[in-house]
Design a protein around this motif. Structure first.
Motif, PDB file in Angstrom:
ATOM      1  N   VAL A  62       0.859  -1.192   0.000  1.00 55.24           N
ATOM      2  CA  VAL A  62       0.000   0.000   0.000  1.00 55.24           C
ATOM      3  C   VAL A  62       0.892   1.239   0.000  1.00 55.24           C
ATOM      4  CG1 VAL A  62      -1.863   1.228   1.159  1.00 55.24           C
ATOM      5  CG2 VAL A  62      -1.746  -1.269   1.291  1.00 55.24           C
ATOM      6  N   VAL A  63       0.801   2.018  -1.069  1.00 57.93           N
ATOM      7  CA  VAL A  63       1.562   3.263  -1.182  1.00 57.93           C
ATOM      8  C   VAL A  63       0.675   4.403  -0.684  1.00 57.93           C
ATOM      9  CG1 VAL A  63       2.800   4.820  -2.723  1.00 57.93           C
ATOM     10  CG2 VAL A  63       2.823   2.342  -3.156  1.00 57.93           C
ATOM     11  N   ILE A  64       1.099   5.050   0.396  1.00 55.27           N
ATOM     12  CA  ILE A  64       0.274   6.035   1.091  1.00 55.27           C
ATOM     13  C   ILE A  64       0.834   7.439   0.910  1.00 55.27           C
ATOM     14  CG2 ILE A  64      -0.638   6.748   3.332  1.00 55.27           C
ATOM     15  CD1 ILE A  64      -0.443   3.918   4.291  1.00 55.27           C
ATOM     16  N   ASN A  65      -0.053   8.370   0.630  1.00 53.70           N
ATOM     17  CA  ASN A  65       0.295   9.784   0.689  1.00 53.70           C
ATOM     18  C   ASN A  65       0.017  10.256   2.117  1.00 53.70           C
ATOM     19  OD1 ASN A  65       0.562  12.552   0.561  1.00 53.70           O
ATOM     20  ND2 ASN A  65      -0.704  12.797  -1.266  1.00 53.70           N
ATOM     21  N   PRO A  66       1.047  10.415   2.948  1.00 56.11           N
ATOM     22  CA  PRO A  66       0.818  10.699   4.376  1.00 56.11           C
ATOM     23  C   PRO A  66       0.209  12.062   4.641  1.00 56.11           C
ATOM     24  CG  PRO A  66       3.150  10.866   3.847  1.00 56.11           C
ATOM     25  CD  PRO A  66       2.478  10.334   2.619  1.00 56.11           C
ATOM     26  N   THR A  67       0.251  12.971   3.678  1.00 55.89           N
ATOM     27  CA  THR A  67      -0.311  14.310   3.896  1.00 55.89           C
ATOM     28  C   THR A  67      -1.833  14.286   3.939  1.00 55.89           C
ATOM     29  OG1 THR A  67      -0.372  14.842   1.522  1.00 55.89           O
ATOM     30  CG2 THR A  67       1.676  15.305   2.710  1.00 55.89           C
ATOM     31  N   LYS A  68      -2.442  13.188   3.553  1.00 54.79           N
ATOM     32  CA  LYS A  68      -3.905  13.095   3.526  1.00 54.79           C
ATOM     33  C   LYS A  68      -4.502  12.697   4.874  1.00 54.79           C
ATOM     34  CE  LYS A  68      -4.289  13.885  -0.944  1.00 54.79           C
ATOM     35  NZ  LYS A  68      -4.980  15.082  -1.475  1.00 54.79           N
ATOM     36  N   PHE A  69      -3.651  12.365   5.876  1.00 52.71           N
ATOM     37  CA  PHE A  69      -4.181  11.805   7.117  1.00 52.71           C
ATOM     38  C   PHE A  69      -3.539  12.459   8.329  1.00 52.71           C
ATOM     39  CE2 PHE A  69      -4.022   8.585   3.798  1.00 52.71           C
ATOM     40  CZ  PHE A  69      -5.364   8.244   3.693  1.00 52.71           C
ATOM     41  N   GLY A 102       5.450   8.513  -5.509  1.00 49.73           N
ATOM     42  CA  GLY A 102       4.816   7.207  -5.645  1.00 49.73           C
ATOM     43  C   GLY A 102       5.467   6.239  -6.608  1.00 49.73           C
ATOM     44  N   VAL A 103       6.247   6.738  -7.553  1.00 44.54           N
ATOM     45  CA  VAL A 103       6.844   5.846  -8.554  1.00 44.54           C
ATOM     46  C   VAL A 103       7.830   4.876  -7.910  1.00 44.54           C
ATOM     47  CG1 VAL A 103       8.178   5.725 -10.681  1.00 44.54           C
ATOM     48  CG2 VAL A 103       6.555   7.591 -10.338  1.00 44.54           C
ATOM     49  N   ASN A 128       1.004   8.433 -10.232  1.00 49.23           N
ATOM     50  CA  ASN A 128       2.418   8.136 -10.049  1.00 49.23           C
ATOM     51  C   ASN A 128       2.668   6.656  -9.789  1.00 49.23           C
ATOM     52  OD1 ASN A 128       4.224  10.696 -10.004  1.00 49.23           O
ATOM     53  ND2 ASN A 128       2.387  11.330  -8.888  1.00 49.23           N
ATOM     54  N   VAL A 129       1.832   6.038  -8.971  1.00 50.63           N
ATOM     55  CA  VAL A 129       1.988   4.610  -8.706  1.00 50.63           C
ATOM     56  C   VAL A 129       1.728   3.804  -9.980  1.00 50.63           C
ATOM     57  CG1 VAL A 129       1.027   2.647  -7.453  1.00 50.63           C
ATOM     58  CG2 VAL A 129       1.474   4.795  -6.252  1.00 50.63           C
ATOM     59  N   GLN A 202       2.335  10.371 -17.840  1.00 51.30           N
ATOM     60  CA  GLN A 202       1.151   9.536 -18.043  1.00 51.30           C
ATOM     61  C   GLN A 202      -0.041  10.146 -17.317  1.00 51.30           C
ATOM     62  OE1 GLN A 202       4.205   7.969 -17.176  1.00 51.30           O
ATOM     63  NE2 GLN A 202       4.506   7.483 -19.339  1.00 51.30           N
ATOM     64  N   PHE A 203      -1.222   9.964 -17.899  1.00 57.40           N
ATOM     65  CA  PHE A 203      -2.440  10.390 -17.212  1.00 57.40           C
ATOM     66  C   PHE A 203      -3.498   9.311 -17.369  1.00 57.40           C
ATOM     67  CE2 PHE A 203      -2.822  12.101 -21.501  1.00 57.40           C
ATOM     68  CZ  PHE A 203      -4.142  11.915 -21.851  1.00 57.40           C
TER      69      PHE A 203
END
Length: 366
Positions: A62-69, A102-103, A128-129, A202-203
Protein backbone atom coordinates in the motif's frame (compact mmCIF):
# COMPACT_ATOMS: atom_id res chain seq x y z
CA UNK A 1 9.73 -101.98 2.56
CA UNK A 2 10.94 -98.78 4.22
CA UNK A 3 14.35 -99.49 2.77
CA UNK A 4 12.86 -99.29 -0.73
CA UNK A 5 11.50 -95.70 -0.14
CA UNK A 6 14.36 -94.41 2.03
CA UNK A 7 16.31 -92.81 -0.81
CA UNK A 8 13.19 -90.94 -1.99
CA UNK A 9 12.42 -89.75 1.52
CA UNK A 10 15.94 -88.40 1.93
CA UNK A 11 15.79 -86.64 -1.45
CA UNK A 12 12.47 -85.03 -0.53
CA UNK A 13 13.81 -83.72 2.76
CA UNK A 14 16.84 -82.23 0.99
CA UNK A 15 14.63 -80.42 -1.55
CA UNK A 16 12.37 -79.11 1.23
CA UNK A 17 15.39 -77.83 3.17
CA UNK A 18 16.70 -76.02 0.09
CA UNK A 19 13.33 -74.33 -0.54
CA UNK A 20 12.97 -73.17 3.07
CA UNK A 21 16.56 -71.96 3.14
CA UNK A 22 16.07 -69.97 -0.10
CA UNK A 23 13.04 -68.21 1.29
CA UNK A 24 14.89 -67.23 4.47
CA UNK A 25 17.89 -65.99 2.51
CA UNK A 26 15.78 -63.76 0.24
CA UNK A 27 14.42 -61.97 3.32
CA UNK A 28 17.72 -61.28 5.00
CA UNK A 29 20.17 -61.08 2.09
CA UNK A 30 20.62 -57.71 0.28
CA UNK A 31 19.46 -57.58 -3.33
CA UNK A 32 21.90 -57.25 -6.21
CA UNK A 33 23.49 -53.83 -6.41
CA UNK A 34 24.06 -53.55 -2.65
CA UNK A 35 20.74 -51.76 -1.84
CA UNK A 36 18.09 -52.94 0.52
CA UNK A 37 14.64 -53.85 -0.68
CA UNK A 38 12.29 -50.87 -0.86
CA UNK A 39 9.54 -50.50 1.67
CA UNK A 40 6.01 -50.83 0.37
CA UNK A 41 4.65 -47.48 -0.95
CA UNK A 42 1.98 -46.03 1.36
CA UNK A 43 -1.47 -45.39 -0.09
CA UNK A 44 -2.15 -42.11 -1.90
CA UNK A 45 -4.45 -40.84 0.80
CA UNK A 46 -1.48 -40.96 3.17
CA UNK A 47 -0.13 -37.76 1.52
CA UNK A 48 -3.41 -35.88 1.75
CA UNK A 49 -5.49 -34.38 4.49
CA UNK A 50 -3.07 -32.22 6.44
CA UNK A 51 0.34 -33.46 5.31
CA UNK A 52 0.83 -30.64 2.70
CA UNK A 53 2.26 -27.34 4.05
CA UNK A 54 -0.25 -24.46 3.87
CA UNK A 55 0.11 -22.09 0.92
CA UNK A 56 1.63 -18.70 1.84
CA UNK A 57 -0.86 -15.86 2.23
CA UNK A 58 -0.98 -13.19 -0.43
CA UNK A 59 0.28 -9.75 0.55
CA UNK A 60 -0.55 -6.29 -0.72
CA UNK A 61 1.73 -3.29 -0.87
CA UNK A 62 0.00 0.00 0.00
CA UNK A 63 1.56 3.26 -1.18
CA UNK A 64 0.27 6.04 1.09
CA UNK A 65 0.29 9.78 0.69
CA UNK A 66 0.82 10.70 4.38
CA UNK A 67 -0.31 14.31 3.90
CA UNK A 68 -3.90 13.09 3.53
CA UNK A 69 -4.18 11.80 7.12
CA UNK A 70 -3.81 13.08 10.65
CA UNK A 71 -3.71 9.61 12.23
CA UNK A 72 -1.78 7.40 9.85
CA UNK A 73 -1.33 4.58 12.37
CA UNK A 74 -5.09 4.16 12.75
CA UNK A 75 -5.53 4.05 8.97
CA UNK A 76 -2.86 1.39 8.62
CA UNK A 77 -4.50 -0.68 11.35
CA UNK A 78 -7.86 -0.54 9.55
CA UNK A 79 -6.25 -1.64 6.28
CA UNK A 80 -4.40 -4.47 8.02
CA UNK A 81 -7.61 -5.68 9.67
CA UNK A 82 -9.42 -5.65 6.31
CA UNK A 83 -6.62 -7.65 4.70
CA UNK A 84 -6.75 -10.31 7.41
CA UNK A 85 -10.55 -10.49 7.19
CA UNK A 86 -10.28 -11.18 3.46
CA UNK A 87 -7.77 -14.00 3.94
CA UNK A 88 -4.65 -12.02 3.02
CA UNK A 89 -1.51 -11.52 5.06
CA UNK A 90 -0.47 -8.27 6.68
CA UNK A 91 0.24 -5.61 4.04
CA UNK A 92 3.45 -3.71 3.48
CA UNK A 93 3.22 0.09 3.72
CA UNK A 94 5.23 2.62 1.74
CA UNK A 95 4.98 6.40 2.22
CA UNK A 96 5.34 8.91 -0.59
CA UNK A 97 7.60 11.92 -0.31
CA UNK A 98 7.89 15.30 -2.01
CA UNK A 99 10.86 14.00 -3.97
CA UNK A 100 9.14 10.73 -4.92
CA UNK A 101 5.32 10.92 -5.03
CA UNK A 102 4.82 7.21 -5.64
CA UNK A 103 6.84 5.85 -8.55
CA UNK A 104 9.79 4.56 -6.52
CA UNK A 105 7.59 3.18 -3.76
CA UNK A 106 5.50 1.17 -6.25
CA UNK A 107 8.61 -0.21 -7.92
CA UNK A 108 9.99 -1.21 -4.52
CA UNK A 109 6.75 -2.98 -3.64
CA UNK A 110 7.01 -5.04 -6.82
CA UNK A 111 10.62 -5.92 -6.00
CA UNK A 112 9.46 -6.98 -2.52
CA UNK A 113 7.22 -9.56 -4.17
CA UNK A 114 3.78 -8.23 -3.24
CA UNK A 115 0.81 -9.68 -5.12
CA UNK A 116 -1.00 -6.34 -5.46
CA UNK A 117 -0.04 -2.67 -5.25
CA UNK A 118 -2.65 -0.31 -3.77
CA UNK A 119 -2.71 3.47 -3.64
CA UNK A 120 -4.05 5.43 -0.69
CA UNK A 121 -4.25 9.03 -1.80
CA UNK A 122 -5.66 11.25 -4.53
CA UNK A 123 -5.56 11.02 -8.32
CA UNK A 124 -2.00 12.29 -8.32
CA UNK A 125 -0.83 9.40 -6.16
CA UNK A 126 -2.75 6.96 -8.34
CA UNK A 127 -1.10 8.37 -11.46
CA UNK A 128 2.42 8.14 -10.05
CA UNK A 129 1.99 4.61 -8.71
CA UNK A 130 0.35 3.46 -11.94
CA UNK A 131 3.26 4.75 -14.01
CA UNK A 132 5.49 2.15 -12.32
CA UNK A 133 3.00 -0.66 -13.09
CA UNK A 134 2.29 0.14 -16.74
CA UNK A 135 3.09 -2.84 -18.94
CA UNK A 136 3.44 -5.26 -16.02
CA UNK A 137 1.13 -7.99 -14.77
CA UNK A 138 0.92 -6.47 -11.27
CA UNK A 139 -2.57 -5.16 -10.62
CA UNK A 140 -3.37 -1.74 -9.15
CA UNK A 141 -5.86 -1.44 -6.31
CA UNK A 142 -7.33 2.01 -5.66
CA UNK A 143 -8.16 3.14 -2.12
CA UNK A 144 -9.58 6.64 -2.67
CA UNK A 145 -8.40 9.28 -0.22
CA UNK A 146 -8.28 12.45 -2.28
CA UNK A 147 -10.67 15.27 -3.05
CA UNK A 148 -11.71 14.30 -6.57
CA UNK A 149 -10.97 10.55 -6.79
CA UNK A 150 -11.96 10.82 -10.44
CA UNK A 151 -10.49 7.53 -11.63
CA UNK A 152 -12.26 5.67 -8.82
CA UNK A 153 -15.53 7.38 -9.73
CA UNK A 154 -15.15 6.58 -13.43
CA UNK A 155 -14.54 2.94 -12.51
CA UNK A 156 -17.50 2.91 -10.09
CA UNK A 157 -15.27 1.95 -7.17
CA UNK A 158 -16.35 2.43 -3.56
CA UNK A 159 -14.95 5.38 -1.64
CA UNK A 160 -15.29 3.93 1.88
CA UNK A 161 -11.94 2.50 3.00
CA UNK A 162 -12.95 -1.02 4.07
CA UNK A 163 -15.13 -1.51 1.00
CA UNK A 164 -12.34 -0.27 -1.27
CA UNK A 165 -9.85 -2.67 0.34
CA UNK A 166 -12.26 -5.57 -0.16
CA UNK A 167 -12.65 -4.75 -3.88
CA UNK A 168 -8.88 -4.42 -4.30
CA UNK A 169 -8.27 -7.83 -2.74
CA UNK A 170 -11.19 -9.82 -4.13
CA UNK A 171 -12.27 -7.93 -7.27
CA UNK A 172 -11.60 -8.81 -10.87
CA UNK A 173 -8.81 -7.50 -13.07
CA UNK A 174 -9.66 -4.98 -15.76
CA UNK A 175 -7.23 -3.73 -18.39
CA UNK A 176 -7.53 0.00 -18.99
CA UNK A 177 -5.91 2.54 -21.29
CA UNK A 178 -3.34 5.12 -20.26
CA UNK A 179 -2.83 8.51 -21.87
CA UNK A 180 0.69 9.73 -22.50
CA UNK A 181 1.35 13.45 -22.68
CA UNK A 182 4.55 14.84 -24.18
CA UNK A 183 5.26 18.48 -23.39
CA UNK A 184 7.25 20.48 -25.92
CA UNK A 185 8.34 24.11 -25.98
CA UNK A 186 7.79 25.51 -29.48
CA UNK A 187 5.09 28.17 -30.13
CA UNK A 188 2.68 27.40 -32.96
CA UNK A 189 4.27 29.86 -35.38
CA UNK A 190 7.73 28.37 -34.95
CA UNK A 191 9.34 25.04 -35.73
CA UNK A 192 9.63 22.62 -32.80
CA UNK A 193 12.73 23.12 -30.73
CA UNK A 194 14.74 19.93 -31.15
CA UNK A 195 17.40 21.01 -28.68
CA UNK A 196 15.19 20.71 -25.61
CA UNK A 197 14.34 17.29 -24.25
CA UNK A 198 10.55 16.79 -24.11
CA UNK A 199 8.86 15.80 -20.87
CA UNK A 200 6.67 12.71 -20.89
CA UNK A 201 3.88 12.17 -18.37
CA UNK A 202 1.15 9.54 -18.04
CA UNK A 203 -2.44 10.39 -17.21
CA UNK A 204 -5.36 8.14 -16.30
CA UNK A 205 -8.20 10.66 -16.14
CA UNK A 206 -7.64 13.95 -17.99
CA UNK A 207 -4.95 16.39 -18.94
CA UNK A 208 -5.58 19.91 -20.06
CA UNK A 209 -4.23 23.32 -20.90
CA UNK A 210 -5.67 26.74 -20.20
CA UNK A 211 -8.56 27.48 -17.89
CA UNK A 212 -8.93 24.05 -16.28
CA UNK A 213 -5.26 24.13 -15.25
CA UNK A 214 -5.77 27.64 -13.87
CA UNK A 215 -8.70 26.34 -11.81
CA UNK A 216 -6.54 23.57 -10.36
CA UNK A 217 -3.73 25.97 -9.57
CA UNK A 218 -6.08 28.53 -8.02
CA UNK A 219 -7.96 26.15 -5.70
CA UNK A 220 -7.42 26.99 -2.05
CA UNK A 221 -5.95 23.98 -0.27
CA UNK A 222 -7.44 24.90 3.12
CA UNK A 223 -10.88 25.29 1.59
CA UNK A 224 -10.46 21.99 -0.27
CA UNK A 225 -9.61 20.26 3.00
CA UNK A 226 -12.76 21.65 4.63
CA UNK A 227 -15.43 21.35 1.91
CA UNK A 228 -13.91 18.93 -0.60
CA UNK A 229 -14.55 19.17 -4.34
CA UNK A 230 -16.82 22.29 -4.19
CA UNK A 231 -13.57 24.22 -3.63
CA UNK A 232 -12.85 23.67 -7.33
CA UNK A 233 -16.15 25.36 -8.20
CA UNK A 234 -15.14 28.43 -6.21
CA UNK A 235 -11.90 28.61 -8.15
CA UNK A 236 -13.80 28.00 -11.40
CA UNK A 237 -16.01 31.05 -10.83
CA UNK A 238 -12.91 33.18 -10.36
CA UNK A 239 -11.45 32.01 -13.68
CA UNK A 240 -14.69 31.94 -15.67
CA UNK A 241 -13.48 34.72 -17.96
CA UNK A 242 -9.90 33.58 -18.44
CA UNK A 243 -7.80 35.00 -21.29
CA UNK A 244 -8.16 33.42 -24.70
CA UNK A 245 -5.22 32.04 -26.62
CA UNK A 246 -4.77 30.90 -30.21
CA UNK A 247 -4.23 27.20 -30.84
CA UNK A 248 -3.22 24.95 -33.69
CA UNK A 249 -4.65 21.43 -33.41
CA UNK A 250 -3.70 18.24 -35.27
CA UNK A 251 -5.95 15.20 -34.70
CA UNK A 252 -4.72 11.84 -36.01
CA UNK A 253 -4.32 12.12 -39.80
CA UNK A 254 -6.77 15.01 -40.20
CA UNK A 255 -5.75 18.42 -41.45
CA UNK A 256 -4.47 20.83 -38.84
CA UNK A 257 -6.90 23.59 -37.85
CA UNK A 258 -6.63 26.82 -35.88
CA UNK A 259 -8.93 28.74 -33.58
CA UNK A 260 -9.17 30.64 -30.34
CA UNK A 261 -9.78 28.76 -27.11
CA UNK A 262 -9.99 29.15 -23.36
CA UNK A 263 -9.18 25.55 -22.54
CA UNK A 264 -8.38 22.22 -24.16
CA UNK A 265 -9.08 18.99 -22.24
CA UNK A 266 -7.77 15.60 -23.34
CA UNK A 267 -9.53 12.77 -21.55
CA UNK A 268 -9.07 9.06 -20.99
CA UNK A 269 -12.48 9.02 -19.27
CA UNK A 270 -15.25 11.57 -19.11
CA UNK A 271 -16.83 11.87 -15.66
CA UNK A 272 -16.12 15.02 -13.63
CA UNK A 273 -16.82 16.03 -10.05
CA UNK A 274 -20.37 16.34 -8.80
CA UNK A 275 -21.70 13.79 -11.28
CA UNK A 276 -21.03 16.04 -14.30
CA UNK A 277 -19.91 14.35 -17.51
CA UNK A 278 -17.72 16.27 -19.95
CA UNK A 279 -17.20 13.41 -22.42
CA UNK A 280 -20.29 11.14 -22.38
CA UNK A 281 -18.92 8.37 -24.61
CA UNK A 282 -15.40 8.27 -23.21
CA UNK A 283 -14.36 4.93 -21.72
CA UNK A 284 -11.17 3.93 -19.96
CA UNK A 285 -10.78 0.88 -22.18
CA UNK A 286 -11.97 2.02 -25.62
CA UNK A 287 -8.46 2.53 -27.01
CA UNK A 288 -9.17 6.21 -27.72
CA UNK A 289 -8.78 9.71 -26.32
CA UNK A 290 -11.51 12.35 -26.23
CA UNK A 291 -10.49 15.96 -26.80
CA UNK A 292 -12.76 18.90 -25.94
CA UNK A 293 -11.92 22.44 -27.08
CA UNK A 294 -13.89 25.18 -25.32
CA UNK A 295 -13.91 28.67 -26.78
CA UNK A 296 -16.89 30.56 -25.27
CA UNK A 297 -16.95 34.34 -25.40
CA UNK A 298 -17.64 35.98 -22.05
CA UNK A 299 -19.73 34.69 -19.19
CA UNK A 300 -22.81 34.24 -21.38
CA UNK A 301 -20.82 32.02 -23.70
CA UNK A 302 -20.45 29.42 -20.95
CA UNK A 303 -24.22 28.86 -20.72
CA UNK A 304 -24.48 26.50 -23.73
CA UNK A 305 -21.30 24.76 -22.64
CA UNK A 306 -22.72 24.16 -19.16
CA UNK A 307 -26.00 22.97 -20.70
CA UNK A 308 -24.16 20.46 -22.85
CA UNK A 309 -22.27 19.09 -19.85
CA UNK A 310 -25.41 18.93 -17.70
CA UNK A 311 -27.39 17.08 -20.40
CA UNK A 312 -24.47 14.77 -21.26
CA UNK A 313 -24.70 15.49 -24.96
CA UNK A 314 -21.64 14.71 -27.04
CA UNK A 315 -22.38 17.32 -29.68
CA UNK A 316 -23.16 20.77 -28.49
CA UNK A 317 -22.60 24.42 -29.15
CA UNK A 318 -20.35 25.77 -31.89
CA UNK A 319 -17.96 27.04 -29.25
CA UNK A 320 -17.34 23.48 -28.00
CA UNK A 321 -15.52 21.00 -30.24
CA UNK A 322 -15.31 17.32 -29.40
CA UNK A 323 -12.79 15.08 -31.16
CA UNK A 324 -12.24 11.33 -30.67
CA UNK A 325 -8.76 10.21 -31.64
CA UNK A 326 -5.71 8.13 -30.85
CA UNK A 327 -3.30 11.06 -31.06
CA UNK A 328 -3.66 14.82 -30.79
CA UNK A 329 -1.19 17.71 -30.84
CA UNK A 330 -1.97 21.19 -29.56
CA UNK A 331 0.31 24.20 -30.06
CA UNK A 332 -0.41 27.62 -28.58
CA UNK A 333 0.69 31.17 -29.37
CA UNK A 334 2.00 31.71 -25.84
CA UNK A 335 2.80 29.67 -22.74
CA UNK A 336 -0.31 28.39 -20.93
CA UNK A 337 -0.61 26.27 -17.74
CA UNK A 338 -0.84 22.48 -18.06
CA UNK A 339 -2.46 20.03 -15.64
CA UNK A 340 -2.33 16.24 -15.51
CA UNK A 341 -4.94 14.42 -13.42
CA UNK A 342 -5.39 17.54 -11.32
CA UNK A 343 -1.69 18.32 -10.79
CA UNK A 344 -0.42 21.52 -12.42
CA UNK A 345 3.03 20.79 -13.82
CA UNK A 346 3.93 24.16 -15.30
CA UNK A 347 3.41 26.02 -18.58
CA UNK A 348 3.93 24.94 -22.18
CA UNK A 349 3.32 26.02 -25.75
CA UNK A 350 3.01 22.51 -27.19
CA UNK A 351 1.56 19.24 -25.94
CA UNK A 352 1.05 15.94 -27.74
CA UNK A 353 -1.10 13.14 -26.37
CA UNK A 354 -1.34 9.51 -27.42
CA UNK A 355 -3.22 6.54 -26.01
CA UNK A 356 -1.62 3.30 -24.82
CA UNK A 357 -4.47 0.77 -25.01
CA UNK A 358 -4.96 -1.76 -22.22
CA UNK A 359 -1.50 -1.36 -20.68
CA UNK A 360 -2.57 -1.13 -17.02
CA UNK A 361 -4.38 -3.71 -14.87
CA UNK A 362 -6.77 -2.31 -12.26
CA UNK A 363 -8.89 -4.16 -9.69
CA UNK A 364 -12.60 -3.38 -10.03
CA UNK A 365 -15.81 -4.74 -8.53
CA UNK A 366 -16.96 -8.19 -9.59
Amino acid sequence: MLKDYLPWIVAGLVVLALVVGGVVLTRVTPEAGGSRRRRPRPPRDHFRNGDDPPAPLKRAGVVINPTKFTDLVAIEQRITASCLENGWGEPRFYETTVEDPGVGQAAQAVRDGVDLVCTLGGDGTVRNVASALIGTETALGILPAGTGNLLARNLDLPVALEAAVSVALTGRNRRIDVGELVIGAAPMDEAPDESGAPETHQFLVMSGIGMDAQIMAGTNENLKAKVGWPAYMVSGLKHLVSPEFRISVKVDDELEFRRRARMVVIGNCGRLLGGLVLMPNARVDDGQLDTVIASPRGVVGWVPVATRVATRRRKGHATLDHKVCKEVRVRTDRPVPVQIDGDVIGEATEVSATVRPGCLTVRVSQ
